[in-house]
Design a protein around this motif. Sequence first.
Motif, PDB file in Angstrom:
ATOM      1  N   PRO A  61       0.824  -1.220   0.000  1.00  0.00           N
ATOM      2  CA  PRO A  61       0.000   0.000   0.000  1.00  0.00           C
ATOM      3  C   PRO A  61       0.855   1.266   0.000  1.00  0.00           C
ATOM      4  O   PRO A  61       0.553   2.230  -0.709  1.00  0.00           O
ATOM      5  N   THR A  62       1.946   1.248   0.764  1.00  0.00           N
ATOM      6  CA  THR A  62       2.848   2.406   0.775  1.00  0.00           C
ATOM      7  C   THR A  62       3.455   2.628  -0.595  1.00  0.00           C
ATOM      8  O   THR A  62       3.505   3.760  -1.098  1.00  0.00           O
ATOM      9  N   PHE A  63       3.924   1.557  -1.235  1.00  0.00           N
ATOM     10  CA  PHE A  63       4.513   1.650  -2.572  1.00  0.00           C
ATOM     11  C   PHE A  63       3.535   2.292  -3.556  1.00  0.00           C
ATOM     12  O   PHE A  63       3.882   3.228  -4.275  1.00  0.00           O
ATOM     13  N   TYR A  64       2.313   1.799  -3.592  1.00  0.00           N
ATOM     14  CA  TYR A  64       1.346   2.299  -4.571  1.00  0.00           C
ATOM     15  C   TYR A  64       0.894   3.731  -4.287  1.00  0.00           C
ATOM     16  O   TYR A  64       0.675   4.505  -5.217  1.00  0.00           O
ATOM     17  N   SER A  74      -3.370  14.052  -9.921  1.00  0.00           N
ATOM     18  CA  SER A  74      -4.010  14.846  -8.883  1.00  0.00           C
ATOM     19  C   SER A  74      -3.043  15.101  -7.724  1.00  0.00           C
ATOM     20  O   SER A  74      -2.212  14.262  -7.396  1.00  0.00           O
ATOM     21  N   ALA A  75      -3.175  16.265  -7.113  1.00  0.00           N
ATOM     22  CA  ALA A  75      -2.393  16.591  -5.917  1.00  0.00           C
ATOM     23  C   ALA A  75      -3.228  16.419  -4.656  1.00  0.00           C
ATOM     24  O   ALA A  75      -2.715  16.586  -3.552  1.00  0.00           O
ATOM     25  N   SER A  76      -4.493  16.085  -4.814  1.00  0.00           N
ATOM     26  CA  SER A  76      -5.380  15.899  -3.669  1.00  0.00           C
ATOM     27  C   SER A  76      -5.000  14.616  -2.923  1.00  0.00           C
ATOM     28  O   SER A  76      -5.000  13.528  -3.516  1.00  0.00           O
ATOM     29  N   PRO A  77      -4.704  14.718  -1.637  1.00  0.00           N
ATOM     30  CA  PRO A  77      -4.347  13.515  -0.877  1.00  0.00           C
ATOM     31  C   PRO A  77      -5.418  12.426  -0.933  1.00  0.00           C
ATOM     32  O   PRO A  77      -5.101  11.243  -1.033  1.00  0.00           O
ATOM     33  N   ASP A  78      -6.682  12.818  -0.883  1.00  0.00           N
ATOM     34  CA  ASP A  78      -7.764  11.829  -0.952  1.00  0.00           C
ATOM     35  C   ASP A  78      -7.720  11.054  -2.263  1.00  0.00           C
ATOM     36  O   ASP A  78      -7.865   9.835  -2.278  1.00  0.00           O
ATOM     37  N   THR A  79      -7.514  11.776  -3.363  1.00  0.00           N
ATOM     38  CA  THR A  79      -7.466  11.139  -4.683  1.00  0.00           C
ATOM     39  C   THR A  79      -6.233  10.266  -4.822  1.00  0.00           C
ATOM     40  O   THR A  79      -6.310   9.143  -5.314  1.00  0.00           O
ATOM     41  N   VAL A  80      -5.092  10.773  -4.369  1.00  0.00           N
ATOM     42  CA  VAL A  80      -3.834  10.020  -4.457  1.00  0.00           C
ATOM     43  C   VAL A  80      -3.954   8.703  -3.694  1.00  0.00           C
ATOM     44  O   VAL A  80      -3.612   7.640  -4.213  1.00  0.00           O
ATOM     45  N   VAL A  81      -4.451   8.765  -2.470  1.00  0.00           N
ATOM     46  CA  VAL A  81      -4.585   7.557  -1.658  1.00  0.00           C
ATOM     47  C   VAL A  81      -5.595   6.597  -2.285  1.00  0.00           C
ATOM     48  O   VAL A  81      -5.335   5.394  -2.399  1.00  0.00           O
ATOM     49  N   ALA A  82      -6.733   7.108  -2.706  1.00  0.00           N
ATOM     50  CA  ALA A  82      -7.763   6.246  -3.310  1.00  0.00           C
ATOM     51  C   ALA A  82      -7.251   5.576  -4.576  1.00  0.00           C
ATOM     52  O   ALA A  82      -7.439   4.362  -4.767  1.00  0.00           O
ATOM     53  N   GLN A  83      -6.605   6.328  -5.455  1.00  0.00           N
ATOM     54  CA  GLN A  83      -6.089   5.747  -6.700  1.00  0.00           C
ATOM     55  C   GLN A  83      -4.950   4.769  -6.432  1.00  0.00           C
ATOM     56  O   GLN A  83      -4.864   3.717  -7.062  1.00  0.00           O
ATOM     57  N   GLY A  84      -4.072   5.120  -5.492  1.00  0.00           N
ATOM     58  CA  GLY A  84      -2.975   4.221  -5.142  1.00  0.00           C
ATOM     59  C   GLY A  84      -3.473   2.910  -4.569  1.00  0.00           C
ATOM     60  O   GLY A  84      -3.013   1.833  -4.953  1.00  0.00           O
ATOM     61  N   LEU A  85      -4.442   2.980  -3.667  1.00  0.00           N
ATOM     62  CA  LEU A  85      -4.972   1.758  -3.064  1.00  0.00           C
ATOM     63  C   LEU A  85      -5.787   0.938  -4.056  1.00  0.00           C
ATOM     64  O   LEU A  85      -5.815  -0.299  -3.966  1.00  0.00           O
ATOM     65  N   LYS A  87      -5.016   0.644  -7.250  1.00  0.00           N
ATOM     66  CA  LYS A  87      -3.985  -0.088  -8.007  1.00  0.00           C
ATOM     67  C   LYS A  87      -3.424  -1.235  -7.168  1.00  0.00           C
ATOM     68  O   LYS A  87      -3.150  -2.324  -7.685  1.00  0.00           O
ATOM     69  N   TYR A  88      -3.242  -1.003  -5.881  1.00  0.00           N
ATOM     70  CA  TYR A  88      -2.761  -2.045  -4.972  1.00  0.00           C
ATOM     71  C   TYR A  88      -3.717  -3.243  -4.987  1.00  0.00           C
ATOM     72  O   TYR A  88      -3.288  -4.391  -5.134  1.00  0.00           O
ATOM     73  N   VAL A  89      -5.014  -2.981  -4.857  1.00  0.00           N
ATOM     74  CA  VAL A  89      -6.002  -4.062  -4.846  1.00  0.00           C
ATOM     75  C   VAL A  89      -6.040  -4.783  -6.198  1.00  0.00           C
ATOM     76  O   VAL A  89      -6.060  -6.017  -6.252  1.00  0.00           O
TER      77      VAL A  89
END
Length: 140
Positions: A61-64, A74-85, A87-89
């Motif tokens: 999760p940290t990697f993604y 996006s620079a929005s933390p919410d978007t970054v975390v949602a999109q990263g997670l 991809k992780y899933v």
Amino acid sequence: LYLGGFQYWLQVNMFRRWFAGMDRFTQLSFREKLMDRAGLATAAKQIFFDCFIHLPFMYYPTFYVVKQCVQGESASPDTVVAQGLTKYVNNFVPDQTAMLSVWFPADFVIFSVPLWLRLPTRHVVSFGWTAYLSFLRGQD
């Protein structure tokens, strides 16, 4: 920060609390380690934790999320975390298969070398692993 800070905290400080006898086992000779059932069981528990808890549920999760932060639009933390997670899933099964093929055997060495050599050994494997994973997941 992850390799130098978090992993030191996790695999030295916390593992000392969770896996009694870790320090003693790492100081034994190779021959003594093979005959130390309690030490081998402790090493096996550390390998299990690393391969089935740490890497799949902390590292990936940290990697993604970091990858999304660097490469995302996006620079929005919410978007970054949602999109990263997301991809992780989506990559969970192939990522875990690849991870086990590298980290499971590497952990046998990492969790049996002297404690002062644990993180340098891990960092050598991590360098190659991160390059490989970045190559696999560097493109959208």
